[in-house]
Design an enzyme around this catalytic site. Structure first.
Site, short mmCIF file in Angstrom:
data_model
loop_
_atom_site.label_atom_id
_atom_site.label_comp_id
_atom_site.label_asym_id
_atom_site.label_seq_id
_atom_site.Cartn_x
_atom_site.Cartn_y
_atom_site.Cartn_z
N LYS A 158 36.77 36.17 48.55
CA LYS A 158 37.54 38.00 48.05
C LYS A 158 37.51 38.46 47.34
CE LYS A 158 41.36 35.17 45.79
NZ LYS A 158 41.82 34.32 45.64
N TYR A 215 36.31 54.73 16.99
CA TYR A 215 37.50 55.33 17.54
C TYR A 215 38.52 54.62 16.56
CZ TYR A 215 36.10 58.28 21.34
OH TYR A 215 35.23 58.81 21.52
C1 PLP Z 1 41.95 32.98 45.15
C2 PLP Z 1 42.38 32.21 46.35
C3 PLP Z 1 41.77 30.91 46.26
C4 PLP Z 1 41.09 30.08 45.05
O1 PLP Z 1 41.71 30.08 43.85
P1 PLP Z 1 40.63 29.79 43.18
O2 PLP Z 1 41.97 29.90 42.10
O3 PLP Z 1 40.01 30.91 42.82
O4 PLP Z 1 40.01 28.72 42.65
C5 PLP Z 1 42.39 29.68 47.21
N1 PLP Z 1 43.59 29.87 47.88
C6 PLP Z 1 44.48 31.25 48.01
C7 PLP Z 1 45.32 31.05 48.96
C8 PLP Z 1 44.13 32.12 47.53
O5 PLP Z 1 44.95 33.63 47.00
#
Ligand code: PLP
Length: 347
Positions: free
Chosen positions: A35, A244
């Site tokens: 994702k 800054y």
């Molecule tokens: C993002 C996600 C994962 C992967 O999680 P990690 O901590 O990056 O391994 C797995 N299952 C769901 C439902 C997620 O939202």
């Protein structure tokens, strides 16, 4: 060359998948979560690399994110969608052959009406209260769902990065209560859950961050290297300030390098006067505030003028950097932005 350079080590990603896969039993399938454009590293390339390592099940957050993976890998893989079947998703789910993880009675109804006979999975809420059917909702539709033979039932752990947290066992118990004896393929664990032991593995694990070199996979191969060009180096006298707001003042005669990247490149302003950059194995503290496109670095301790300094390397991981900015490796990776020159290597 005045932008930062990101080098992404594809071999490291394959090795991380293989290592996570080896932790669970042989009959447990290891999926790959790609994702958010593959945690900011390019979903298509990540998917291809992970496919060659052996992954055949991929997960994305939104149906739109699946197109890049389907384009890259064709129909050889399953692509599952965490957000399920949203209004407007039907054509994508159909045309890209996606498997929506249905999160509610509403989504279930939408899916069965719009695409009868099309594969689906179900996400259950076991206490995180983010996505998934509640126990009562599940009980009402369970028998119907089971008769339709869903591809997967899954849930997600809220505290898996802390093995001692009582929430882990509580969610495991809830998941078993909702799914034992139904004969369905099950998945509970992301990266963190893989390290909680085989009770948590079920039929499929879903690692994301561990593939890309992040905690809690402490043995992970380094995947992302970022090296920043030094634009200018100057001597500053005792009492002079840098950046800054004059937030850094030289206490001794100092040498300051200005490197080409800043908070617009995901190098968070919270690292001001706090983070470090590296000349190979030698740390050099950030001097002053991180600007949009530049960072001042105190190189007084070096005995030469570097042409580049590293902000991610084997000596400073995404989690080390995240700690200095009060965040997590996930946010570092997904914030890096588009200005870098990116190189993908498989050495
Ligand atoms: C993002 C996600 C994962 C992967 O999680 P990690 O901590 O990056 O391994 C797995 N299952 C769901 C439902 C997620 O939202």
């Amino acid at each position: 060359m005045s932008t930062g350079n990101i080098t992404i080590n594809l071999k490291g990603i394959s090795a991380n998948w293989t290592a996570l896969n080896a932790i669970s039993a042989q009959n447990v399938e290891t999926a790959a979560v790609v994702k958010a454009d593959g945690y900011g590293l390019d979903a298509g390339r990540m998917a291809r690399t992970l496919y060659h390592a052996g992954a055949r099940q991929f997960f994305v957050a939104a149906a739109e994110e699946a197109a890049a993976i389907r384009r890259e890998l064709g129909d050889n893989v399953c692509i599952n969608v965490f957000s399920g079947h949203m209004r407007g998703d039907t054509e994508m789910i159909h045309d890209l052959h996606l498997i929506p993880m249905l999160n509610s009675f509403n989504q279930l109804t939408r899916h069965l009406e719009a695409l009868p006979g099309h594969p689906f999975g179900v996400q259950l809420d076991t206490g995180m209260n983010r996505l998934g059917m509640e126990p009562s909702e599940w009980e009402a539709v369970r028998d119907t769902v089971v008769s339709l033979k869903p591809d997967l039932v899954m849930s997600h752990l809220a505290c898996a990065d802390d093995p001692a947290h009582p929430m882990n066992r509580q969610q495991l118990t809830a998941f078993c209560a909702m799914t034992d004896g139904l004969g369905l393929k099950r998945s509970l664990s992301a990266t963190g859950g893989i390290f909680l032991g085989s009770d948590y593995h079920f039929d499929m694990t879903r690692p994301g961050i561990g593939l890309y070199g992040g905690a809690p996979f402490s043995e992970a191969n380094c995947v992302v290297h970022i090296s920043l060009p030094v634009i200018q180096i100057r001597d500053v006298a005792v009492g002079e300030t840098v950046g800054y707001g004059n937030s850094w003042t030289a206490q001794v005669p100092s040498r300051i390098a200005t490197v080409a990247a800043g908070y617009a490149d995901g190098l968070l302003r919270a690292m001001s006067n706090n983070g470090k950059l590296w000349d190979d194995q030698t740390p050099c503290p950030i001097a002053g505030r991180v600007s949009m496109d530049m960072i001042g670095v105190d190189i007084t301790g070096l005995n030469h003028d570097p042409q580049t300094l590293d902000i991610l390397s084997p000596y400073q991981t995404i989690d080390d950097l995240a700690d200095m900015a009060g965040t997590i490796g996930y946010e570092i990776l997904t914030s890096l932005g588009t200005r870098y020159a990116r190189r993908y290597v498989s050495q």
